[in-house]
Design a protein around this motif. Sequence first.
Motif, PDB file in Angstrom:
ATOM      1  N   PRO A 184       0.695  -1.243  -0.151  1.00  0.00           N
ATOM      2  CA  PRO A 184      -0.025  -0.028  -0.092  1.00  0.00           C
ATOM      3  C   PRO A 184       0.751   1.189   0.068  1.00  0.00           C
ATOM      4  O   PRO A 184       1.872   1.190   0.596  1.00  0.00           O
ATOM      5  CB  PRO A 184      -0.729  -0.160   1.320  1.00  0.00           C
ATOM      6  CG  PRO A 184      -0.297  -1.018   2.024  1.00  0.00           C
ATOM      7  CD  PRO A 184       0.866  -1.894   1.301  1.00  0.00           C
ATOM      8  N   GLY A 185       0.175   2.318  -0.669  1.00  0.00           N
ATOM      9  CA  GLY A 185       0.956   3.580  -0.557  1.00  0.00           C
ATOM     10  C   GLY A 185      -0.081   4.617  -0.606  1.00  0.00           C
ATOM     11  O   GLY A 185      -0.993   4.896  -1.335  1.00  0.00           O
ATOM     12  N   PRO A 194      -1.209   5.457  -8.078  1.00  0.00           N
ATOM     13  CA  PRO A 194      -0.008   4.770  -7.524  1.00  0.00           C
ATOM     14  C   PRO A 194       0.741   4.484  -8.683  1.00  0.00           C
ATOM     15  O   PRO A 194       0.557   4.131  -9.875  1.00  0.00           O
ATOM     16  CB  PRO A 194      -0.830   3.657  -6.787  1.00  0.00           C
ATOM     17  CG  PRO A 194      -1.747   3.565  -7.611  1.00  0.00           C
ATOM     18  CD  PRO A 194      -2.565   4.734  -8.260  1.00  0.00           C
ATOM     19  N   GLY A 195       1.997   3.900  -8.103  1.00  0.00           N
ATOM     20  CA  GLY A 195       2.857   3.187  -9.153  1.00  0.00           C
ATOM     21  C   GLY A 195       2.212   1.838  -9.535  1.00  0.00           C
ATOM     22  O   GLY A 195       1.265   1.367  -8.854  1.00  0.00           O
ATOM     23  N   ALA A 196       2.755   1.137 -10.488  1.00  0.00           N
ATOM     24  CA  ALA A 196       2.139   0.072 -11.090  1.00  0.00           C
ATOM     25  C   ALA A 196       2.306  -1.216  -9.951  1.00  0.00           C
ATOM     26  O   ALA A 196       1.521  -2.132  -9.958  1.00  0.00           O
ATOM     27  CB  ALA A 196       2.829  -0.498 -12.474  1.00  0.00           C
ATOM     28  N   ASP A 197       3.166  -1.049  -9.092  1.00  0.00           N
ATOM     29  CA  ASP A 197       3.426  -2.296  -8.419  1.00  0.00           C
ATOM     30  C   ASP A 197       2.965  -1.888  -6.881  1.00  0.00           C
ATOM     31  O   ASP A 197       2.950  -2.620  -5.897  1.00  0.00           O
ATOM     32  CB  ASP A 197       4.897  -2.373  -7.978  1.00  0.00           C
ATOM     33  CG  ASP A 197       5.711  -1.219  -7.484  1.00  0.00           C
ATOM     34  OD1 ASP A 197       5.237  -0.103  -7.523  1.00  0.00           O
ATOM     35  OD2 ASP A 197       6.581  -1.403  -6.927  1.00  0.00           O
ATOM     36  N   ARG A 198       1.793  -0.736  -6.840  1.00  0.00           N
ATOM     37  CA  ARG A 198       1.484  -0.464  -5.307  1.00  0.00           C
ATOM     38  C   ARG A 198      -0.072  -0.581  -5.544  1.00  0.00           C
ATOM     39  O   ARG A 198      -0.787  -0.175  -6.696  1.00  0.00           O
ATOM     40  CB  ARG A 198       2.109   0.794  -4.828  1.00  0.00           C
ATOM     41  CG  ARG A 198       3.580   0.754  -4.577  1.00  0.00           C
ATOM     42  CD  ARG A 198       4.085   1.813  -4.152  1.00  0.00           C
ATOM     43  NE  ARG A 198       5.446   1.938  -3.659  1.00  0.00           N
ATOM     44  CZ  ARG A 198       5.700   1.448  -2.453  1.00  0.00           C
ATOM     45  NH1 ARG A 198       4.795   1.560  -1.353  1.00  0.00           N
ATOM     46  NH2 ARG A 198       7.043   1.425  -2.107  1.00  0.00           N
ATOM     47  N   VAL A 199      -0.664  -0.523  -4.453  1.00  0.00           N
ATOM     48  CA  VAL A 199      -2.411   0.021  -4.029  1.00  0.00           C
ATOM     49  C   VAL A 199      -2.305   1.107  -3.428  1.00  0.00           C
ATOM     50  O   VAL A 199      -1.806   1.454  -2.427  1.00  0.00           O
ATOM     51  CB  VAL A 199      -2.733  -1.221  -3.141  1.00  0.00           C
ATOM     52  CG1 VAL A 199      -4.320  -0.635  -3.156  1.00  0.00           C
ATOM     53  CG2 VAL A 199      -2.643  -2.776  -4.010  1.00  0.00           C
ATOM     54  N   GLY A 200      -2.775   2.160  -4.301  1.00  0.00           N
ATOM     55  CA  GLY A 200      -2.732   3.364  -3.786  1.00  0.00           C
ATOM     56  C   GLY A 200      -4.091   3.737  -2.759  1.00  0.00           C
ATOM     57  O   GLY A 200      -5.123   3.369  -3.515  1.00  0.00           O
ATOM     58  N   TYR A 201      -3.920   4.286  -1.598  1.00  0.00           N
ATOM     59  CA  TYR A 201      -5.003   4.329  -0.737  1.00  0.00           C
ATOM     60  C   TYR A 201      -5.268   5.523  -0.251  1.00  0.00           C
ATOM     61  O   TYR A 201      -4.308   6.488  -0.233  1.00  0.00           O
ATOM     62  CB  TYR A 201      -5.174   3.542   0.396  1.00  0.00           C
ATOM     63  CG  TYR A 201      -3.903   3.731   1.551  1.00  0.00           C
ATOM     64  CD1 TYR A 201      -4.358   4.440   2.645  1.00  0.00           C
ATOM     65  CD2 TYR A 201      -2.596   3.201   1.292  1.00  0.00           C
ATOM     66  CE1 TYR A 201      -3.427   4.919   3.494  1.00  0.00           C
ATOM     67  CE2 TYR A 201      -1.786   3.603   2.417  1.00  0.00           C
ATOM     68  CZ  TYR A 201      -1.968   4.315   3.450  1.00  0.00           C
ATOM     69  OH  TYR A 201      -1.080   4.614   4.293  1.00  0.00           O
ATOM     70  N   LEU A 202      -6.487   6.075  -0.085  1.00  0.00           N
ATOM     71  CA  LEU A 202      -6.706   7.584   0.423  1.00  0.00           C
ATOM     72  C   LEU A 202      -7.926   7.402   1.286  1.00  0.00           C
ATOM     73  O   LEU A 202      -8.809   6.323   1.271  1.00  0.00           O
ATOM     74  CB  LEU A 202      -6.896   8.345  -0.802  1.00  0.00           C
ATOM     75  CG  LEU A 202      -8.101   8.282  -1.687  1.00  0.00           C
ATOM     76  CD1 LEU A 202      -8.228   9.476  -2.465  1.00  0.00           C
ATOM     77  CD2 LEU A 202      -7.917   7.133  -2.708  1.00  0.00           C
ATOM     78  N   PHE A 203      -8.293   8.396   2.135  1.00  0.00           N
ATOM     79  CA  PHE A 203      -9.232   8.271   3.128  1.00  0.00           C
ATOM     80  C   PHE A 203     -10.604   9.414   2.468  1.00  0.00           C
ATOM     81  O   PHE A 203     -10.350  10.175   2.196  1.00  0.00           O
ATOM     82  CB  PHE A 203      -8.918   8.862   4.532  1.00  0.00           C
ATOM     83  CG  PHE A 203      -7.762   8.004   5.013  1.00  0.00           C
ATOM     84  CD1 PHE A 203      -8.159   6.801   5.451  1.00  0.00           C
ATOM     85  CD2 PHE A 203      -6.271   8.557   5.153  1.00  0.00           C
ATOM     86  CE1 PHE A 203      -6.979   5.779   6.066  1.00  0.00           C
ATOM     87  CE2 PHE A 203      -5.479   7.660   5.604  1.00  0.00           C
ATOM     88  CZ  PHE A 203      -5.700   6.327   6.121  1.00  0.00           C
TER      89      PHE A 203
END
Length: 323
Positions: A184-185, A194-203
């Motif tokens: 996660p990022g 996010p980058g292709a290798d990450r799961v972008g999270y936000l609130f």
Amino acid sequence: MKRVGLWSGVHRSIQAVFWTLLAALVAAPAQAAGQAAPGADVDDAHVLVLGRISDDPRSDYDPLKALLDYVVPRMREVGITEGRVLMARDARQMASYLRRGRVDWVTEAAGTAVQLQQRADARLLLLTERNGTSRYRTMFFVHRDSPIRNLSGLRGHTLALQDPGSTSGYQVPMITLLDNGLVPGILAGPGDRPGADRVGYLFARSQLNVAVWVHKRMVDAGAISDLDWNDPARVPPAFKPSLRVVHQTDSYPGALELVGPGMRPEVEARLRQVLLQAAEDPAAAQALEKFFDTSRFLPPDEDTRRSLANLREGIARVNAEVE
């Protein structure tokens, strides 16, 4: 850099003033009823203080006070004659209250509860059943037309969560991502990627916002509890046809009752007895309903303790690898 540092200091000062004012407002009803405000200079041996972490103390005061008003008269045999409410802004502050003996009894979600056990030696008292349910799952969902079919498909995509203090809407989703080899990022906002290798999270700050953001394709996925998923106030029925669940976690305990390390054994035993018997007492019905729609209190079993141990390990991993 100096201007940024100055603004940060001002911001912290504003936050401190804000919480001081909220505490005063929440204490006001107790003072008006002839009770001392939390922290007043009185002999506290006869006082039972119920605490909760809250970002809306004014709304949470009445449910807590309703249960105290039922419990306290039934605690006289162990010397309890008065009840008070004291709320904290986060787990760190509540842990301090517990260690210092300013709070005796805390009602919290499982994720926060295990942190209070670690930080303040709080003891598990009971499991709380609300609306007939004592265990939850977290549901990961996407828009119906999304190419995402499972958790691994979240790589390179965005995930809306509730807030950093939520068990079902942050801690369990983070643990689930890590357990499945996903990284996660945090993102700056819905437009960030996010980058292709990450799961972008936000609130999104609320369960309804999570559903809205996925429904409107502002984000690729969302995660909320199964109770929220089935609550029309949080996931409107009109949204359901456009949403699709791609993963659900194992179940975990929902709300828990904890007591502080300084609670006298006879007080703890009587409090446990009163709460366990409340569901069978008609006089408790209104107080339980006000107390966040509680149906009953249950003794924790081995499955509950095992789930909490797993949650504790998972949160430690989130703290180390994500935060």
